[in-house]
Design a protein around this motif. Structure first.
Motif, PDB file in Angstrom:
ATOM      1  N   GLY A  82      58.608  26.993  29.544  1.00  6.91           N
ATOM      2  CA  GLY A  82      59.146  27.065  28.191  1.00  6.91           C
ATOM      3  C   GLY A  82      58.665  25.923  27.313  1.00  6.91           C
ATOM      4  N   ALA A  83      58.615  24.717  27.874  1.00  3.78           N
ATOM      5  CA  ALA A  83      58.145  23.567  27.103  1.00  3.78           C
ATOM      6  C   ALA A  83      56.665  23.709  26.749  1.00  3.78           C
ATOM      7  CB  ALA A  83      58.375  22.280  27.892  1.00  3.78           C
ATOM      8  N   VAL A  84      55.871  24.228  27.676  1.00  2.00           N
ATOM      9  CA  VAL A  84      54.441  24.426  27.402  1.00  2.00           C
ATOM     10  C   VAL A  84      54.246  25.483  26.319  1.00  2.00           C
ATOM     11  CG1 VAL A  84      52.281  25.280  28.408  1.00  2.00           C
ATOM     12  CG2 VAL A  84      53.651  23.605  29.644  1.00  2.00           C
ATOM     13  N   LEU A  96      56.423  26.378  23.996  1.00  2.00           N
ATOM     14  CA  LEU A  96      56.900  25.833  22.727  1.00  2.00           C
ATOM     15  C   LEU A  96      55.902  24.837  22.146  1.00  2.00           C
ATOM     16  CD1 LEU A  96      59.257  25.962  20.771  1.00  2.00           C
ATOM     17  CD2 LEU A  96      60.304  24.082  22.020  1.00  2.00           C
ATOM     18  N   GLY A  97      55.337  23.996  23.002  1.00  2.00           N
ATOM     19  CA  GLY A  97      54.330  23.040  22.535  1.00  2.00           C
ATOM     20  C   GLY A  97      53.087  23.728  22.003  1.00  2.00           C
ATOM     21  N   THR A 135      61.792  25.771  32.803  1.00  2.00           N
ATOM     22  CA  THR A 135      61.836  24.742  31.772  1.00  2.00           C
ATOM     23  C   THR A 135      60.439  24.241  31.434  1.00  2.00           C
ATOM     24  OG1 THR A 135      64.029  24.057  32.507  1.00  2.00           O
ATOM     25  CG2 THR A 135      62.784  22.474  31.195  1.00  2.00           C
ATOM     26  N   VAL A 136      59.614  24.033  32.455  1.00  2.00           N
ATOM     27  CA  VAL A 136      58.250  23.559  32.228  1.00  2.00           C
ATOM     28  C   VAL A 136      57.444  24.611  31.464  1.00  2.00           C
ATOM     29  CG1 VAL A 136      56.082  22.975  33.385  1.00  2.00           C
ATOM     30  CG2 VAL A 136      58.225  21.964  34.165  1.00  2.00           C
ATOM     31  N   ALA A 185      59.551  26.156  15.503  1.00  2.00           N
ATOM     32  CA  ALA A 185      59.144  24.837  15.995  1.00  2.00           C
ATOM     33  C   ALA A 185      58.672  23.946  14.848  1.00  2.00           C
ATOM     34  CB  ALA A 185      58.044  24.988  17.043  1.00  2.00           C
ATOM     35  N   THR A 231      63.622  24.605  37.009  1.00  2.00           N
ATOM     36  CA  THR A 231      62.654  23.574  36.619  1.00  2.00           C
ATOM     37  C   THR A 231      61.346  24.213  36.178  1.00  2.00           C
ATOM     38  OG1 THR A 231      63.651  21.996  38.138  1.00  2.00           O
ATOM     39  CG2 THR A 231      61.412  21.527  37.399  1.00  2.00           C
ATOM     40  N   TYR A 257      53.833  25.248  18.692  1.00  2.56           N
ATOM     41  CA  TYR A 257      53.901  24.223  17.655  1.00  2.56           C
ATOM     42  C   TYR A 257      52.495  23.826  17.204  1.00  2.56           C
ATOM     43  CZ  TYR A 257      55.062  19.920  15.218  1.00  2.56           C
ATOM     44  OH  TYR A 257      55.182  18.943  14.270  1.00  2.56           O
TER      45      TYR A 257
END
Length: 113
Positions: free
Chosen positions: A39-41, A43-44, A36-37, A99, A33, A47
């Protein structure tokens, strides 16, 4: 035909009461988890950086001269030049480009407004 459940010889049967104390994979679930968090940060952030960089690049009048293919070629040349400066630039540019291209319909709108 009999309906029998055959267990392996090394199997330990656990009663209903004992299942209360069995916790499996809790550490790995928390770790995945967190990954994942993060990685999402990342990637965001990549972007947002990519959109900002593309907008500032397009705001320079000399970068918009020519047809669409000329502009895309010029953009790819500039990205390649930035990537060749360091491994961190290479990684940052690959992630942000993927992205921005992956979310192309949204990216076009964000770059043009």
């Amino acid at each position: 035909m009999k309906n029998e459940l055959k267990m392996p010889a090394h199997c330990a049967v656990v009663s209903e009461d004992e299942m209360t104390y069995v916790e499996g994979g809790g550490y790995l679930d928390a770790l995945s988890t967190a990954a994942t968090v993060v990685g999402a940060v990342v990637l965001g952030a990549s972007y947002v950086w990519g959109i900002g960089t593309a907008r500032s690049w397009l705001n320079q009048k000399e970068n918009r001269k020519g047809n669409v293919f000329t502009v895309i070629g010029r953009a790819l040349d500039d990205i390649g030049e930035d990537m060749s400066q360091s491994p961190s630039n290479f990684l940052r540019d690959v992630v942000s480009t993927a992205a921005v291209v992956g979310l192309a319909p949204v990216s076009v709108v964000l770059m043009l407004i």
